[in-house]
Write an enzyme that holds these catalytic residues in place. Structure first.
Site, PDB file in Angstrom:
ATOM      1  N   ARG A 133      -4.757   5.796  -0.690  1.00 43.93           N
ATOM      2  CA  ARG A 133      -4.551   4.364  -0.781  1.00 43.93           C
ATOM      3  C   ARG A 133      -5.900   3.728  -1.110  1.00 43.93           C
ATOM      4  NH1 ARG A 133      -1.739   5.998   3.931  1.00 43.93           N
ATOM      5  NH2 ARG A 133       0.516   5.604   3.851  1.00 43.93           N
ATOM      6  N   LYS A 150      -2.507   4.595   7.399  1.00 43.04           N
ATOM      7  CA  LYS A 150      -1.771   3.594   8.167  1.00 43.04           C
ATOM      8  C   LYS A 150      -1.506   4.093   9.580  1.00 43.04           C
ATOM      9  CE  LYS A 150       0.641   1.149   4.450  1.00 43.04           C
ATOM     10  NZ  LYS A 150       1.975   0.745   3.922  1.00 43.04           N
ATOM     11  N   HIS A 155      -2.573   0.686  -7.040  1.00 40.51           N
ATOM     12  CA  HIS A 155      -1.592   1.442  -6.261  1.00 40.51           C
ATOM     13  C   HIS A 155      -0.716   2.307  -7.164  1.00 40.51           C
ATOM     14  CE1 HIS A 155       0.104   2.254  -2.370  1.00 40.51           C
ATOM     15  NE2 HIS A 155       1.336   2.029  -2.812  1.00 40.51           N
ATOM     16  N   TYR A 192      10.403   8.933  -4.639  1.00 40.61           N
ATOM     17  CA  TYR A 192       9.856   9.517  -5.855  1.00 40.61           C
ATOM     18  C   TYR A 192      10.854  10.421  -6.565  1.00 40.61           C
ATOM     19  CZ  TYR A 192       5.456   7.536  -4.450  1.00 40.61           C
ATOM     20  OH  TYR A 192       4.483   6.630  -4.102  1.00 40.61           O
TER      21      TYR A 192
END
Length: 314
Positions: A169, A192, A260, A295
């Site tokens: 990220r 995160k 991103h 995905y």
């Protein structure tokens, strides 16, 4: 406690506020929720309790929640839709409300299964918009050469290489410090919810960072940022976003070509090359496999596009 005429209704009793705080603390401690998620949950529950206070005409106590009905949940959903809340946001808000209600029902000893059976709105999950391998490479090549200050060009190319080559990220890449260099074969990053993971580092990523550091005018120090802004502080994500905007304008890429999107491209290209979802989940640092499964939709969509373009009757 009903409101007297002309007096505002207390939204929820102190005992309810205390219970909400305890639930949020448990979510942060036991489920490792990020501060951003905890703040969102607080907003979701505050909106719900304020609605109930107005709908019932009295302060919401923990005991009062025991009489919550499915009609109350539906009324709350209707009110939120009336305020313009979209299906995705409403589903997230209802999920937080349900989690809190299950928690408090367990502690208060009442059954809210009927109320919690109200369905959340359905929404179409938007698919990530990755770049093709050639688009990603063209972006890196352009970013590495189109800035008048060579060390800044090398810096931005190094950051984007980490996003595409390691699946980081942007916050993870910019959070690296001098002590993280030199990279070994695997880089430990904190994502995160403060979850740590190790990601393999490709030689091209090491080389890009080494090129940046050799040109950077700021000394490398263990307790200082690895990626520096123009004045020596920690590099801001906005600078990388601006470079991507410039690159996509020059290359004719869509507006979805953001920093991103380089991370999305990492995942999609791995999947196309035969990577399995569980491994990609670990590399991306997703807490849930369902997040990674999006995905597969990207890969299927790309396959269908290729089929339609190639098939004589497409």
């Amino acid at each position: 406690m009903s409101a007297a005429a002309g007096q505002p209704i207390l939204a929820f009793a102190p005992a309810t506020a205390e219970a909400l705080t305890r639930w949020l603390d448990s979510e942060a401690a036991l489920r490792d929720r990020s501060p951003h998620t905890i703040a969102a949950y607080r907003g979701d529950l505050t909106a719900f309790l304020h609605f109930l206070a107005g709908y019932w005409g009295e302060a919401v106590t923990p005991a009062a929640l025991g009489r919550l009905a499915q009609a109350d949940m539906r009324a709350f959903a209707a009110a939120e839709r009336g305020r313009g809340l979209g299906p995705r946001s409403l589903a997230r808000r209802q999920s937080a409300v349900r989690s809190f209600l299950r928690w408090i029902a367990d502690r208060q000893g009442f059954d809210l299964s009927a109320a919690l059976s109200a369905r959340s709105p359905r929404y179409a999950r938007s698919l990530p918009r990755p770049l093709t391998p050639s688009q990603a490479q063209d972006t890196l090549d352009l970013v590495a050469t189109d800035h008048p200050t060579p060390w800044i060009a090398a810096r931005d190319a190094a950051v984007l290489t980490l996003l595409w080559g390691c699946g980081l990220r942007i916050s993870e890449a910019l959070g690296l410090d001098g002590r993280d260099w030199p990279f070994t074969e695997a880089l430990r990053v904190r994502g995160k919810g403060k979850r740590e993971r190790q990601v393999p580092v490709l030689p091209v990523a090491k080389a890009a960072v080494a090129d940046y550091l050799s040109a950077c005018p700021w000394p490398l120090a263990p307790d200082q940022p690895l990626f520096r802004g123009a004045r020596g502080g920690r590099l801001d994500a906005g600078a990388i976003a601006a470079r991507m905007r410039s690159a996509r304008a020059a290359l004719g890429l869509p507006a979805t070509a953001t920093p991103h999107a380089m991370r999305h491209s990492f995942a999609t290209h791995l999947l196309s090359a035969g990577g399995d979802l569980r491994t990609i989940q670990e590399l991306l640092g997703h807490a849930s496999l369902s997040t990674t499964q999006v995905y597969t939709g990207v890969d299927d969509a790309r396959l269908l596009d290729v089929y339609r373009a190639a098939h004589p009757r497409g």
